[in-house]
Design a protein around this motif. Structure first.
Motif, PDB file in Angstrom:
ATOM      1  N   GLY A 127       0.779  -1.225   0.000  1.00 52.61           N
ATOM      2  CA  GLY A 127       0.000   0.000   0.000  1.00 52.61           C
ATOM      3  C   GLY A 127       0.806   1.269   0.000  1.00 52.61           C
ATOM      4  O   GLY A 127       0.384   2.263   0.586  1.00 52.61           O
ATOM      5  N   PHE A 128       1.991   1.278  -0.641  1.00 48.84           N
ATOM      6  CA  PHE A 128       2.770   2.506  -0.693  1.00 48.84           C
ATOM      7  C   PHE A 128       3.249   2.740  -2.120  1.00 48.84           C
ATOM      8  O   PHE A 128       3.329   1.835  -2.933  1.00 48.84           O
ATOM      9  N   GLU A 129       3.578   3.992  -2.416  1.00 52.30           N
ATOM     10  CA  GLU A 129       4.089   4.362  -3.737  1.00 52.30           C
ATOM     11  C   GLU A 129       5.599   4.547  -3.652  1.00 52.30           C
ATOM     12  O   GLU A 129       6.154   4.852  -2.597  1.00 52.30           O
ATOM     13  N   GLY A 130       6.266   4.398  -4.784  1.00 57.03           N
ATOM     14  CA  GLY A 130       7.706   4.595  -4.839  1.00 57.03           C
ATOM     15  C   GLY A 130       8.471   3.345  -4.454  1.00 57.03           C
ATOM     16  O   GLY A 130       7.912   2.259  -4.313  1.00 57.03           O
ATOM     17  N   ARG A 131       9.798   3.494  -4.267  1.00 55.06           N
ATOM     18  CA  ARG A 131      10.667   2.381  -3.908  1.00 55.06           C
ATOM     19  C   ARG A 131      11.429   2.737  -2.637  1.00 55.06           C
ATOM     20  O   ARG A 131      11.717   3.909  -2.366  1.00 55.06           O
ATOM     21  N   ILE A 132      11.747   1.704  -1.868  1.00 55.31           N
ATOM     22  CA  ILE A 132      12.524   1.916  -0.651  1.00 55.31           C
ATOM     23  C   ILE A 132      13.686   0.935  -0.616  1.00 55.31           C
ATOM     24  O   ILE A 132      13.613  -0.160  -1.168  1.00 55.31           O
ATOM     25  N   GLU A 160      10.202   2.906 -12.746  1.00 56.76           N
ATOM     26  CA  GLU A 160      11.063   2.131 -11.865  1.00 56.76           C
ATOM     27  C   GLU A 160      10.282   1.371 -10.799  1.00 56.76           C
ATOM     28  O   GLU A 160      10.723   0.319 -10.324  1.00 56.76           O
ATOM     29  N   ASP A 161       9.098   1.865 -10.414  1.00 53.48           N
ATOM     30  CA  ASP A 161       8.314   1.185  -9.388  1.00 53.48           C
ATOM     31  C   ASP A 161       7.870  -0.208  -9.821  1.00 53.48           C
ATOM     32  O   ASP A 161       7.540  -1.046  -8.976  1.00 53.48           O
ATOM     33  N   TYR A 162       7.845  -0.466 -11.138  1.00 54.24           N
ATOM     34  CA  TYR A 162       7.368  -1.755 -11.633  1.00 54.24           C
ATOM     35  C   TYR A 162       8.426  -2.850 -11.551  1.00 54.24           C
ATOM     36  O   TYR A 162       8.127  -4.024 -11.781  1.00 54.24           O
ATOM     37  N   LEU A 163       9.669  -2.473 -11.247  1.00 56.53           N
ATOM     38  CA  LEU A 163      10.708  -3.490 -11.098  1.00 56.53           C
ATOM     39  C   LEU A 163      10.404  -4.385  -9.904  1.00 56.53           C
ATOM     40  O   LEU A 163      10.023  -3.910  -8.834  1.00 56.53           O
ATOM     41  N   ARG A 200      13.402   8.354 -13.695  1.00 54.77           N
ATOM     42  CA  ARG A 200      12.752   7.280 -12.940  1.00 54.77           C
ATOM     43  C   ARG A 200      12.077   6.250 -13.858  1.00 54.77           C
ATOM     44  O   ARG A 200      11.096   5.625 -13.479  1.00 54.77           O
ATOM     45  N   HIS A 201      12.614   6.073 -15.050  1.00 58.30           N
ATOM     46  CA  HIS A 201      12.121   5.071 -15.991  1.00 58.30           C
ATOM     47  C   HIS A 201      13.321   4.328 -16.596  1.00 58.30           C
ATOM     48  O   HIS A 201      14.460   4.801 -16.529  1.00 58.30           O
ATOM     49  N   ALA A 217      18.866   0.225 -11.335  1.00 54.51           N
ATOM     50  CA  ALA A 217      19.326  -0.923 -12.110  1.00 54.51           C
ATOM     51  C   ALA A 217      20.528  -0.518 -12.958  1.00 54.51           C
ATOM     52  O   ALA A 217      20.740   0.668 -13.247  1.00 54.51           O
ATOM     53  N   ASP A 218      21.318  -1.490 -13.346  1.00 60.60           N
ATOM     54  CA  ASP A 218      22.471  -1.259 -14.213  1.00 60.60           C
ATOM     55  C   ASP A 218      22.146  -1.670 -15.637  1.00 60.60           C
ATOM     56  O   ASP A 218      21.344  -2.598 -15.862  1.00 60.60           O
TER      57      ASP A 218
END
Length: 223
Positions: free
Chosen positions: A27-32, A184-187, A155-156, A37-38
């Motif tokens: 239930g959160f947005e973004g990444r932690i 990036e959130d979809y990774l 961020r993509h 990625a390389d």
């Protein structure tokens, strides 16, 4: 990768988003707790067109990069990515891995003296800036070999399949069932190793076929 491969995927290098949590919980947005990625990573990500499907493709473009295909050659930031023709990739034919080609008339099936049959694909070794290299397949001169110039937004990522003519990836927009620029959130994570592979001949009610169907030689393949 082949149909029937099962992978271990590590999530911690990229951190965590709601898509890397079981059943989308969190239930959160973004990444932690992650890093970017390389280029060259083989990444697993959630289908950006919706649904619960996961895709596996290679990270080609980072935020700010320009990406373009010209005459089948990948260009990054205005420079062609070196590629060298190598021996054909011979994919063993099996019930779950037929000789699938973009142009059915272009299928090439070869046979060993022992009777083993393979689908042959043109194969190249591509080397990214920084020296990371990998194999790609090139089947035909198709629409994906000539693209406009893409600039990857912040961020993509720009994702591409190694089977270049048979991959609906970032070269195609999402409204055409492609990936487009991947947020990036979809990774979900980075592909690590193949822990099992089956050729499709196993039957649930015949446990002994689970062993005979295994492609043991693919176990332990790293990315």
């Amino acid at each position: 990768m082949m149909i029937g491969d099962f992978l271990f995927v590590i999530k911690w290098p990229y951190g965590y988003s709601r898509f890397s949590m079981p059943f989308g919980l969190g239930g959160f947005e973004g990444r932690i707790f992650g890093r970017t990625a390389d280029r060259g990573d083989v990444a697993v990500f959630r289908n950006p067109n919706g649904g619960e499907d996961d895709y596996v493709k290679r990270v080609i473009g980072l935020p700010g990069d320009t990406v373009q295909m010209r005459s089948g050659v990948l260009h990054l930031n205005g420079k062609p990515v070196p590629r060298v023709r190598v021996a054909d990739y011979l994919m063993p034919l099996s019930p779950n891995s037929p000789c699938r080609t973009v142009d059915p008339d272009a299928a090439r099936i070869v046979q060993d003296p022992d009777g083993s049959r393979y689908c042959a694909y043109n194969r190249y070794r591509e080397t990214l800036p920084g020296g990371r290299s990998y194999y790609v397949l090139d089947q035909i001169e198709g629409m994906a070999d000539e693209t406009p110039l893409f600039r990857v937004p912040a961020r993509h990522y720009f994702m591409m399949g190694d089977n270049r003519d048979d991959s609906m990836d970032s070269r195609f927009p999402r409204n055409a069932e492609g990936v487009g620029f991947l947020p990036e959130d979809y990774l979900i994570g980075e592909a690590l190793i193949t822990f099992f592979s089956t050729d499709g001949t196993a039957e649930w009610l015949k446990p002994w076929t689970w062993v005979s169907a295994a492609r043991w030689e693919r176990t332990g393949e790293t990315f």
